[in-house]
Design a protein around this motif. Sequence first.
Motif, PDB file in Angstrom:
ATOM      1  N   VAL A   1      14.190  14.905   2.969  1.00 55.95           N
ATOM      2  CA  VAL A   1      15.237  13.765   2.980  1.00 55.95           C
ATOM      3  C   VAL A   1      15.510  13.037   1.735  1.00 55.95           C
ATOM      4  O   VAL A   1      14.636  12.842   0.815  1.00 55.95           O
ATOM      5  CB  VAL A   1      14.898  12.486   3.987  1.00 55.95           C
ATOM      6  CG1 VAL A   1      15.957  11.423   4.093  1.00 55.95           C
ATOM      7  CG2 VAL A   1      14.612  13.302   5.303  1.00 55.95           C
ATOM      8  N   LEU A   2      17.084  13.181   1.509  1.00 58.43           N
ATOM      9  CA  LEU A   2      17.456  12.591   0.161  1.00 58.43           C
ATOM     10  C   LEU A   2      18.319  11.608   0.162  1.00 58.43           C
ATOM     11  O   LEU A   2      18.887  11.313   1.257  1.00 58.43           O
ATOM     12  CB  LEU A   2      18.082  13.880  -0.388  1.00 58.43           C
ATOM     13  CG  LEU A   2      17.337  15.317  -0.539  1.00 58.43           C
ATOM     14  CD1 LEU A   2      18.395  16.320  -1.033  1.00 58.43           C
ATOM     15  CD2 LEU A   2      16.050  15.083  -1.628  1.00 58.43           C
ATOM     16  N   ARG A   3      18.421  10.924  -0.883  1.00 56.79           N
ATOM     17  CA  ARG A   3      19.480   9.824  -0.843  1.00 56.79           C
ATOM     18  C   ARG A   3      20.491   9.944  -1.804  1.00 56.79           C
ATOM     19  O   ARG A   3      20.176  10.031  -2.919  1.00 56.79           O
ATOM     20  CB  ARG A   3      19.032   8.397  -0.759  1.00 56.79           C
ATOM     21  CG  ARG A   3      19.954   7.232  -1.039  1.00 56.79           C
ATOM     22  CD  ARG A   3      19.249   5.952  -0.913  1.00 56.79           C
ATOM     23  NE  ARG A   3      20.099   4.802  -1.626  1.00 56.79           N
ATOM     24  CZ  ARG A   3      19.767   3.489  -1.162  1.00 56.79           C
ATOM     25  NH1 ARG A   3      18.795   3.169  -0.781  1.00 56.79           N
ATOM     26  NH2 ARG A   3      20.714   2.606  -1.806  1.00 56.79           N
ATOM     27  N   ILE A   4      21.787   9.883  -1.263  1.00 53.78           N
ATOM     28  CA  ILE A   4      22.935   9.940  -2.629  1.00 53.78           C
ATOM     29  C   ILE A   4      23.827   8.718  -2.483  1.00 53.78           C
ATOM     30  O   ILE A   4      24.335   8.364  -1.390  1.00 53.78           O
ATOM     31  CB  ILE A   4      23.967  10.986  -2.134  1.00 53.78           C
ATOM     32  CG1 ILE A   4      22.983  12.372  -2.121  1.00 53.78           C
ATOM     33  CG2 ILE A   4      24.912  11.521  -3.280  1.00 53.78           C
ATOM     34  CD1 ILE A   4      24.005  13.598  -1.651  1.00 53.78           C
TER      35      ILE A   4
ATOM     36  N   VAL B   1      24.516   7.988   1.501  1.00 57.58           N
ATOM     37  CA  VAL B   1      24.287   8.853   2.563  1.00 57.58           C
ATOM     38  C   VAL B   1      22.830   9.407   2.339  1.00 57.58           C
ATOM     39  O   VAL B   1      22.182   9.590   1.385  1.00 57.58           O
ATOM     40  CB  VAL B   1      25.361   9.917   2.833  1.00 57.58           C
ATOM     41  CG1 VAL B   1      26.632   9.498   3.096  1.00 57.58           C
ATOM     42  CG2 VAL B   1      25.192  10.684   1.185  1.00 57.58           C
ATOM     43  N   TYR B   2      22.185   9.566   3.538  1.00 63.83           N
ATOM     44  CA  TYR B   2      20.631  10.445   3.592  1.00 63.83           C
ATOM     45  C   TYR B   2      21.047  11.669   3.942  1.00 63.83           C
ATOM     46  O   TYR B   2      21.953  11.894   4.905  1.00 63.83           O
ATOM     47  CB  TYR B   2      20.029   9.414   4.690  1.00 63.83           C
ATOM     48  CG  TYR B   2      19.615   8.325   4.083  1.00 63.83           C
ATOM     49  CD1 TYR B   2      18.463   8.083   3.145  1.00 63.83           C
ATOM     50  CD2 TYR B   2      20.194   7.091   4.403  1.00 63.83           C
ATOM     51  CE1 TYR B   2      18.336   6.877   2.531  1.00 63.83           C
ATOM     52  CE2 TYR B   2      19.950   5.696   3.836  1.00 63.83           C
ATOM     53  CZ  TYR B   2      18.858   5.938   2.837  1.00 63.83           C
ATOM     54  OH  TYR B   2      18.693   4.419   2.393  1.00 63.83           O
ATOM     55  N   VAL B   3      20.713  12.669   3.450  1.00 64.80           N
ATOM     56  CA  VAL B   3      20.643  14.035   3.526  1.00 64.80           C
ATOM     57  C   VAL B   3      19.350  14.908   3.923  1.00 64.80           C
ATOM     58  O   VAL B   3      18.358  14.557   3.213  1.00 64.80           O
ATOM     59  CB  VAL B   3      21.452  14.735   2.565  1.00 64.80           C
ATOM     60  CG1 VAL B   3      21.608  16.314   2.621  1.00 64.80           C
ATOM     61  CG2 VAL B   3      22.541  14.067   1.924  1.00 64.80           C
ATOM     62  N   SER B   4      19.386  15.558   5.116  1.00 69.60           N
ATOM     63  CA  SER B   4      18.503  16.538   5.481  1.00 69.60           C
ATOM     64  C   SER B   4      18.522  17.793   4.676  1.00 69.60           C
ATOM     65  O   SER B   4      19.513  18.525   4.677  1.00 69.60           O
ATOM     66  CB  SER B   4      18.348  16.829   7.033  1.00 69.60           C
ATOM     67  OG  SER B   4      19.405  17.148   7.438  1.00 69.60           O
ATOM     68  N   ARG B   5      17.385  18.165   3.978  1.00 68.46           N
ATOM     69  CA  ARG B   5      17.352  19.446   3.382  1.00 68.46           C
ATOM     70  C   ARG B   5      16.549  20.447   4.041  1.00 68.46           C
ATOM     71  O   ARG B   5      15.419  20.179   4.473  1.00 68.46           O
ATOM     72  CB  ARG B   5      16.542  19.257   1.835  1.00 68.46           C
ATOM     73  CG  ARG B   5      16.969  20.360   1.003  1.00 68.46           C
ATOM     74  CD  ARG B   5      16.336  20.043  -0.484  1.00 68.46           C
ATOM     75  NE  ARG B   5      14.765  20.086  -0.235  1.00 68.46           N
ATOM     76  CZ  ARG B   5      13.940  19.757  -1.470  1.00 68.46           C
ATOM     77  NH1 ARG B   5      14.665  19.327  -2.441  1.00 68.46           N
ATOM     78  NH2 ARG B   5      12.757  19.692  -1.232  1.00 68.46           N
TER      79      ARG B   5
END
Length: 335
Positions: free
Chosen positions: A326-329, A308-312
Amino acid sequence: MYLSLRIAALLSVVAGSFSTYTAKRCSEHNATVQPIHIFPNGTSLESLAVRANGQILATVITTPDLYLINPTINSSVSLIHTFPGYTSLLGIVEVELDQFYVIAGNFSFAGDVSTTGSYSVFHVDMGLYLYPALDSFVRKVADFPDGQLLNGLGLLCKEKGLVYIADSYAGVVRLLNVYTGGNHVAINDTLTQPATDGLGVNGVHVSPDSKYLYFTNTNRKILARVPIHPDGRAIGQAKVVASDIPVDDFTFDRDGNVILALNSDNEIGKIDVETGDVMVLAGSLDSTLLEDPTMVRFGRRGEDKRSVYVSRNGGIGEATQVGGGVLRIDLGELA
């Protein structure tokens, strides 16, 4: 959008209670979180969408800017459009392939102030993005003169161009036909409205079986769902799926469970939609890498469909503020 919930969370910390949903946690994991792109302090991301080619579109709530980001670790970023006359960008959704719709409006973190009537939805045609000489790739679809705070977007029907819009301060869900610009209030339920001053309905997404509209209510700290007709209207009362959780926006995994940004707890969680149990997938209260996540989207390429890509958001106005990003988990079998 996190601000009202962040204030509430800070008050709970003073009272000595950090997370109100601890009893619902069935397990915790520590999935790897990797930075895709980190913006400077003072730049807060609100929402994102993933293109079929894997690239990420990200909206900024502190400026009216739309960015394009490659899905690689420590990627570069391209500013593809600034929306003049607005201060913020909020929700974004894809309707047809590479045809995106984004909310622009006037919102200020100073005092959590939104200007009623300032909100519009724009069409962003990414198929034309590389060919600006052919036509403008951004055009206005509709204005909302009575919109109080247009926030989350969710697709109901691609063929008919029907999109749900969360009006967070009004506490209602609007329905927009992106092909005609026609719109109206489709859902007005006690559970979409804020219990007190603050954000009511926030994230809005139709379940994979198309039977329910799932939504978060930031003020009430719930994930809920309401049965819907194919034309978008509610055909029953909304019911709580999970409660006492710091909610923002979300998506569904392959089993129909919710992957949710638990923003003021700096975590990403998985909610079993049948039991309401919460599994924490990544993050922790003292995490700066996941500070104030706002949106979660799965990758669309073969190599990142379990990621998943996450906006912070980044914690606007706090001493521990970090830049949005933007982060990737990578979730693997967890999703």
